[in-house]
Design a protein around this motif. Structure first.
Motif, mmCIF file in Angstrom:
data_model
loop_
_atom_site.group_PDB
_atom_site.id
_atom_site.type_symbol
_atom_site.label_atom_id
_atom_site.label_comp_id
_atom_site.label_asym_id
_atom_site.label_seq_id
_atom_site.Cartn_x
_atom_site.Cartn_y
_atom_site.Cartn_z
ATOM 1 N N UNK A 1 29.617 1.642 107.371
ATOM 2 C CA UNK A 1 29.762 0.296 107.938
ATOM 3 C C UNK A 1 29.090 0.197 109.300
ATOM 4 N N UNK A 2 29.084 1.290 110.051
ATOM 5 C CA UNK A 2 28.498 1.313 111.395
ATOM 6 C C UNK A 2 27.073 1.862 111.409
ATOM 7 N N UNK A 3 26.551 2.203 110.251
ATOM 8 C CA UNK A 3 25.287 2.929 110.169
ATOM 9 C C UNK A 3 24.079 2.074 110.530
ATOM 10 N N UNK A 4 23.069 2.758 111.022
ATOM 11 C CA UNK A 4 21.763 2.138 111.260
ATOM 12 C C UNK A 4 20.847 2.648 110.160
ATOM 13 N N UNK A 5 20.365 1.717 109.348
ATOM 14 C CA UNK A 5 19.526 2.066 108.206
ATOM 15 C C UNK A 5 18.059 1.943 108.570
ATOM 16 N N UNK A 6 17.254 2.788 107.942
ATOM 17 C CA UNK A 6 15.807 2.697 108.076
ATOM 18 C C UNK A 6 15.240 2.585 106.661
ATOM 19 N N UNK A 7 14.014 2.128 106.530
ATOM 20 C CA UNK A 7 13.423 2.015 105.185
ATOM 21 C C UNK A 7 13.418 3.361 104.461
ATOM 22 N N UNK A 8 13.513 3.298 103.157
ATOM 23 C CA UNK A 8 13.525 4.485 102.308
ATOM 24 C C UNK A 8 12.386 4.335 101.292
ATOM 25 N N UNK A 9 11.114 4.496 101.740
ATOM 26 C CA UNK A 9 9.974 4.239 100.855
ATOM 27 C C UNK A 9 9.923 5.153 99.639
ATOM 28 N N UNK A 10 10.446 6.370 99.763
ATOM 29 C CA UNK A 10 10.457 7.278 98.611
ATOM 30 C C UNK A 10 11.288 6.704 97.474
ATOM 31 N N UNK A 11 12.389 6.040 97.793
ATOM 32 C CA UNK A 11 13.216 5.418 96.768
ATOM 33 C C UNK A 11 12.616 4.086 96.321
ATOM 34 N N UNK A 12 11.970 3.374 97.226
ATOM 35 C CA UNK A 12 11.332 2.101 96.871
ATOM 36 C C UNK A 12 10.227 2.312 95.834
ATOM 37 N N UNK A 13 9.539 3.447 95.904
ATOM 38 C CA UNK A 13 8.451 3.703 94.960
ATOM 39 C C UNK A 13 8.915 4.450 93.712
ATOM 40 N N UNK A 14 10.183 4.875 93.688
ATOM 41 C CA UNK A 14 10.721 5.595 92.536
ATOM 42 C C UNK A 14 10.997 4.608 91.407
ATOM 43 N N UNK A 15 10.652 4.981 90.205
ATOM 44 C CA UNK A 15 11.009 4.167 89.034
ATOM 45 C C UNK A 15 10.981 5.058 87.809
#
Length: 153
Positions: A130-144
């Motif tokens: 809930x308090x976390x700071x997220x950053x992009x996760x391009x490895x998961x974005x390109x996973x399919x």
């Protein structure tokens, strides 16, 4: 409809697993045990391969997932779980399932023991995520996988 599979785990020790399941207020992802004793595993080993482990475990947690839209991830951080400090990572995104489409925004938390993923569960109201700071996760974005990969690199 999203179906959470009952087990995503690495056999690493009953004592810490019980603390994680009990203190995190998460459904048990059980199946812990085996030959490695938690006394033989340093819970504070940094999970150097955390992104790859999360990508590998995700299809076991969300049945029929073929991709994740708008994924984000936190850096590994040490947090209290029971009487121990363990690394955890929060992951958010919109999982897509071929049979029913987007499942909407989801937040998951992965707990690590000895540098390896130990539990990967829905975060619910976990204060760490809930308090976390997220950053992009391009490895998961390109996973399919499956039909979702057609036409994608």
């Amino acid at each position: 409809m999203m179906r959470w599979l009952p087990v995503v785990t690495v056999s690493l020790g009953v004592a810490l697993a019980g603390a994680i399941a009990g203190c995190s207020k998460m459904p048990s992802i059980g199946g812990f045990g085996g030959s490695k004793s938690s006394a033989n595993v340093d819970p504070t080993v940094f999970p150097a391969n955390y992104k790859a482990e999360i990508i590998q475990a995700l299809p076991q947690l969300i049945q029929d997932i073929d991709r994740v839209e708008n994924p984000g991830i936190t850096d590994p951080a040490l947090g209290a779980v029971g009487n121990s400090q363990v690394y955890f990572v929060c992951v958010r995104g919109s999982p897509h399932v071929a049979s029913s489409g987007s499942l909407g925004d989801k937040v998951l938390i992965a707990y690590f023991l000895g540098g390896k993923i130990n539990q990967f569960v829905p975060a619910g109201n976990d204060e760490h995520c809930a308090k976390a700071i997220y950053k992009p996760f391009p490895e998961l974005a390109s996973w399919c996988r499956g039909a979702a990969c057609r036409g994608r690199r």
